[in-house]
Design an enzyme around this catalytic site. Structure first.
Site, PDB file in Angstrom:
ATOM      1  N   ASN A 197      -8.470 -19.447  30.348  1.00  0.00           N
ATOM      2  CA  ASN A 197      -9.428 -20.225  31.134  1.00  0.00           C
ATOM      3  C   ASN A 197      -9.301 -20.000  32.637  1.00  0.00           C
ATOM      4  OD1 ASN A 197      -6.944 -21.622  30.193  1.00  0.00           O
ATOM      5  ND2 ASN A 197      -7.512 -23.072  31.787  1.00  0.00           N
TER       6      ASN A 197
ATOM      7  N   THR B  37     -11.297 -45.721  15.086  1.00  0.00           N
ATOM      8  CA  THR B  37     -12.738 -45.697  14.816  1.00  0.00           C
ATOM      9  C   THR B  37     -13.399 -44.481  15.471  1.00  0.00           C
ATOM     10  OG1 THR B  37     -12.690 -48.084  14.721  1.00  0.00           O
ATOM     11  CG2 THR B  37     -14.861 -47.061  15.005  1.00  0.00           C
TER      12      THR B  37
ATOM     13  N   CYS C 109      -1.295 -26.900  44.480  1.00  0.00           N
ATOM     14  CA  CYS C 109      -0.514 -27.322  45.648  1.00  0.00           C
ATOM     15  C   CYS C 109      -0.701 -28.805  45.932  1.00  0.00           C
ATOM     16  CB  CYS C 109      -0.913 -26.521  46.881  1.00  0.00           C
ATOM     17  SG  CYS C 109      -0.206 -24.873  46.878  1.00  0.00           S
TER      18      CYS C 109
ATOM     19  N   ALA D 116     -15.541 -30.378  23.489  1.00  0.00           N
ATOM     20  CA  ALA D 116     -17.004 -30.311  23.647  1.00  0.00           C
ATOM     21  C   ALA D 116     -17.467 -30.148  25.089  1.00  0.00           C
ATOM     22  CB  ALA D 116     -17.641 -31.563  23.041  1.00  0.00           C
ATOM     23  N   HIS D 117     -16.715 -30.698  26.053  1.00  0.00           N
ATOM     24  CA  HIS D 117     -17.238 -30.696  27.425  1.00  0.00           C
ATOM     25  C   HIS D 117     -17.211 -29.334  28.092  1.00  0.00           C
ATOM     26  CE1 HIS D 117     -13.526 -30.678  29.991  1.00  0.00           C
ATOM     27  NE2 HIS D 117     -12.970 -31.057  28.866  1.00  0.00           N
TER      28      HIS D 117
END
Ligand SMILES: *Cc1c(COP(=O)(O)O)cnc(C)c1O
Length: 383
Positions: free
Chosen positions: A149, A235, A323, A198-199
């Site tokens: 990433n 849930t 940093c 998902a984001h």
């Protein structure tokens, strides 16, 4: 002021179609999927349909999908669940993993497991020869990310999993950076465990998943109910789950044309930066990389300083180093790739997405050279 978002690898805006399909689940179809009445059944059906949709895209069975709140949670459940109740044998991961994986292995190391962190080459690829040498009959789990990433380098997952034929070990991949760009067919990849959030692909925050191949011996590590096969009790959120399924469907369908468009813009950015800014280099693999990420080292400048100057022009990016107070270490990914510490401090990641335009790239190419030149004039050279 003009606003240019080039930090899609940090998070993406939720797609309008996704907002739309989620809308009924907050105050209208709000039932608890575990309830037996009609409200509950409605929620359960929505979850089941989403699970089927996702299973179709990953080419697996619906019951092999476990919903979690994030890719980080999925990484933790996969790794901790794979080693629990098994002898403390050896584990293998790479030195450039996301902290969701890396920190979990560091924890296991403290618990007495033997962990090997595979080195990568200068382009961020895991050395397969080292992996082969490190694998032993005692190896119970290998976890290597599908693509990085920070620099975008793609790992040869199929080639890696083909090394494990006839070996009694589990293979996990953190695929969080790849949805919408790379093949997520788990049969093709040959993986036992895979994580997504998902984001990163136009879905909402707060929902992710992990794929667990049927028959895999995995132990739950948190407790409280039967939800998600007992792996993530609590849930379920039908709204978030429906949203993730929709986002994955859209990104998968748009994969080819979207990837190509983003790649073209990304290449324009790379060429423009390298041609107009001296003492700058691209990090990661030149070809085997995600189409959305372009990260650079600007020698003699602090990444944070660049980030703040860009932000002042409305341009949002990430810096590779952290940093922040108390943490002056640059990115572990860049250091593992052999980039010297003082150069690693000068890294910036641009990540593009579905709404990025050519005009935005032109705007960056107009502003960035001057920002770098100004900063270089102000700060004494560190290297
Ligand atoms: C973003 C990211 C994660 C973390 O995802 P969350 O869903 O935010 O927890 C993990 N791994 C990689 C490779 C990522 O890009």
């Amino acid at each position: 002021m003009k606003k240019v978002y080039l930090d899609y690898a940090a998070t993406t805006p939720v797609l309008p179609e996704v907002v739309e399909v989620m809308a009924p689940f907050w105050s209208q179809s709000f039932g608890n999927a575990s309830s037996l009445h009609s409200f509950g059944r409605e929620a359960r059906i929505a979850i089941d349909q989403s699970r089927e949709k996702i299973a179709g895209i990953l080419n697996c069975l619906p019951e092999e999908i476990i919903f979690t709140p994030s890719a980080t949670t999925a990484d933790n459940l996969a790794i901790l669940g794979a080693v629990k109740n098994r002898p403390k044998n050896s584990l293998i991961t790479s030195s450039i993993e996301h902290h969701g994986v890396l920190d979990t292995f560091k924890y296991l190391e403290k618990q007495g497991y033997q962990v090997d962190y595979l080195p990568v080459d200068q382009q961020g690829k895991v050395e397969l020869s080292v992996l082969k040498k490190t694998l032993t009959g005692q190896t119970i789990l290998v976890s290597i990310m599908y693509a990085n990433n920070e620099v975008g380098t793609i790992q040869p997952i199929k080639e890696i999993t083909s090394l494990f034929k006839n070996k009694n070990l589990l293979f996990h991949t953190d695929a969080a950076a790849t949805a919408g760009f790379l093949d997520l067919n788990v049969q093709n990849l040959g993986v036992d465990l895979l994580s997504l959030g998902a984001h990163k692909f136009g879905g909402p925050k707060g929902i992710g998943l992990f794929y667990v191949k049927k028959g895999t011996k995995l132990s739950p590590v948190i407790f409280g109910g039967h939800h998600e096969n007992g792996f993530w009790p609590g849930t379920e959120s039908p709204g978030l789950i429906v949203g993730m399924a929709k986002a994955l469907e859209i990104t998968t369908n748009q994969n080819q044309q979207n990837s190509q468009r983003i790649r073209t813009l990304r290449d324009k950015l790379i060429t423009g930066v390298l041609e107009n800014i001296p003492e700058t280099f691209l990090t990661g693999h030149p070809k085997e990389r995600l189409p959305d990420i372009a990260s650079f080292v600007f020698k003699g400048v602090e990444g944070e300083a660049i980030l703040l100057r860009l932000d002042a022009q409305g341009i949002a990016v990430s810096s590779g180093s952290a940093c922040t107070a108390g943490d002056l270490r640059p990115s572990h990914v860049l250091l593992s790739m052999g980039i010297p510490q003082e150069q690693a401090h000068g890294s910036i990641r641009f990540s593009l997405g579905g709404q990025t335009t050519e005009e935005e790239i032109d705007y960056v190419l107009e502003k960035l050279p001057k920002i770098i030149a100004d900063l270089r004039q102000m700060t004494p050279r560190m290297d």
